[in-house]
Motif scaffolding. Structure first.
Motif, PDB file in Angstrom:
ATOM      1  N   ASP A  84     -71.015 -63.566  22.785  1.00  0.00           N
ATOM      2  CA  ASP A  84     -71.628 -62.243  22.744  1.00  0.00           C
ATOM      3  C   ASP A  84     -71.872 -61.852  21.290  1.00  0.00           C
ATOM      4  O   ASP A  84     -70.940 -61.741  20.498  1.00  0.00           O
ATOM      5  CB  ASP A  84     -70.710 -61.220  23.423  1.00  0.00           C
ATOM      6  CG  ASP A  84     -71.357 -59.854  23.584  1.00  0.00           C
ATOM      7  OD1 ASP A  84     -71.717 -59.254  22.545  1.00  0.00           O
ATOM      8  OD2 ASP A  84     -71.481 -59.377  24.718  1.00  0.00           O
ATOM      9  N   HIS A 100     -74.717 -63.632  25.370  1.00  0.00           N
ATOM     10  CA  HIS A 100     -75.072 -62.237  25.586  1.00  0.00           C
ATOM     11  C   HIS A 100     -75.747 -61.767  24.307  1.00  0.00           C
ATOM     12  O   HIS A 100     -75.109 -61.704  23.250  1.00  0.00           O
ATOM     13  CB  HIS A 100     -73.825 -61.389  25.864  1.00  0.00           C
ATOM     14  CG  HIS A 100     -73.275 -61.575  27.236  1.00  0.00           C
ATOM     15  ND1 HIS A 100     -72.032 -61.109  27.611  1.00  0.00           N
ATOM     16  CD2 HIS A 100     -73.805 -62.157  28.349  1.00  0.00           C
ATOM     17  CE1 HIS A 100     -71.816 -61.400  28.885  1.00  0.00           C
ATOM     18  NE2 HIS A 100     -72.875 -62.048  29.348  1.00  0.00           N
ATOM     19  N   GLU A 144     -77.782 -57.574  27.496  1.00  0.00           N
ATOM     20  CA  GLU A 144     -76.910 -56.535  28.029  1.00  0.00           C
ATOM     21  C   GLU A 144     -77.102 -55.238  27.234  1.00  0.00           C
ATOM     22  O   GLU A 144     -76.176 -54.480  27.019  1.00  0.00           O
ATOM     23  CB  GLU A 144     -75.444 -56.947  27.921  1.00  0.00           C
ATOM     24  CG  GLU A 144     -74.994 -58.036  28.847  1.00  0.00           C
ATOM     25  CD  GLU A 144     -73.503 -58.262  28.734  1.00  0.00           C
ATOM     26  OE1 GLU A 144     -72.888 -58.575  29.752  1.00  0.00           O
ATOM     27  OE2 GLU A 144     -72.940 -58.128  27.619  1.00  0.00           O
TER      28      GLU A 144
END
Length: 284
Positions: free
Chosen positions: A184, A219, A264
């Motif tokens: 991420d 992500h 996201e």
């Protein structure tokens, strides 16, 4: 380029497929159950046994299921650990309806027990669950992903070494093909890894500690905060501290390795469409 975003499944799988096509994506991520509770989310518009077929027929190249935020495999309370273990087992069973897919988890919070205890509890939970499921006739191969975290509170996974230790413990018991990593960008940056000014250095460090080959999903999130903030505040692509150049460098570096890129960011479906278009424009 395998790219998609996080979508709600409340309207069913066929609706998700429509949304994926609408934004010119070919992947998606969804919560396998209520993110702040425990209720399992079902694709109510199709027979569960047909889910994998529908995904293949619509050329969806990758599906990522995200665990509930209430899961904590290393809680200091046994009832919460047991509750989380039950989630983990049920989710992995339900994921068998999909073609080969990924199941992403936040490793957990040690709640004052210390990182080493937390790592051991997480590792044992994963090993025990997979061993319990090993006698079942599963059709598809599901890889569990450990997400890199920002380091807020007592989170485990904000340091690459913590992810490595969990993976090594699991691999010793189950083999190296069970667990991977979800990288991420917002979390890594807020954990203190400077992917803006030193992306190559960070990736070299990751490769030495964990191995870049173990990253299967990204992500892609910009950050509302500064380097090392440990806050976990996602921002739209190019509108935060990371900037477009960071994403250009990252996606082009990893594109040959064929990972899945999932957005996201704080967006509606049209916002995701814009971001996917932006990211595709950055391809060299």
């Amino acid at each position: 380029m395998n790219i998609g975003c996080h979508l709600t499944v409340s309207e069913g799988l066929l609706y998700i497929i429509e949304q994926v096509k609408k934004i010119e994506a070919n992947s998606f991520q969804f919560f396998v159950r209520n993110p702040l509770g425990g209720r399992v989310v079902n694709f109510c518009d199709v027979a569960m046994g047909k889910v994998g077929d529908i995904i293949r027929e619509n050329n969806i190249s990758g599906v990522v299921a995200h665990s509930s935020y209430t899961m904590n495999l290393c809680s200091n309370k046994k009832n919460i650990r047991d509750f989380s273990l039950n989630f983990l087992k049920e989710d992995l069973i339900n994921m068998d309806y999909f073609c080969d897919a990924y199941y992403n988890i936040h490793p957990g919070c040690h709640v004052g027990q210390g990182v080493s205890v937390g790592v051991e509890l997480i590792s044992n939970a994963i090993v025990g669950t997979f061993k319990a499921l090993s006698t079942m006739k599963k059709k598809n191969k599901i890889k569990l992903l450990l997400e890199t975290m920002s380091g807020k509170g007592t989170e485990i996974g904000s340091k690459f070494e913590e992810i490595r230790d969990i993976m090594e413990n699991v691999n010793q018991n189950l083999g190296s093909d069970v667990v991977g990593v979800c990288f991420d960008t917002c979390h890594v940056f807020e954990a203190g890894y400077d992917i803006v000014n030193g992306l190559e250095y960070v990736l070299e460090e990751f490769d030495k500690i964990i191995g870049l080959k173990n990253i299967f999903v990204f992500h892609l999130n910009d950050s509302k905060n500064f380097l090392g903030a440990k806050k976990d505040r996602h921002e739209k692509i190019g509108e935060g501290s990371l900037g477009l150049k960071t994403f250009e460098n990252l996606i082009n570096y990893f594109l040959p390795k064929n990972p899945i890129f999932i957005l996201e960011t704080p967006n509606d479906i049209l916002g995701y469409a814009r971001e996917i278009s932006i990211l595709k424009s950055l391809l060299r």
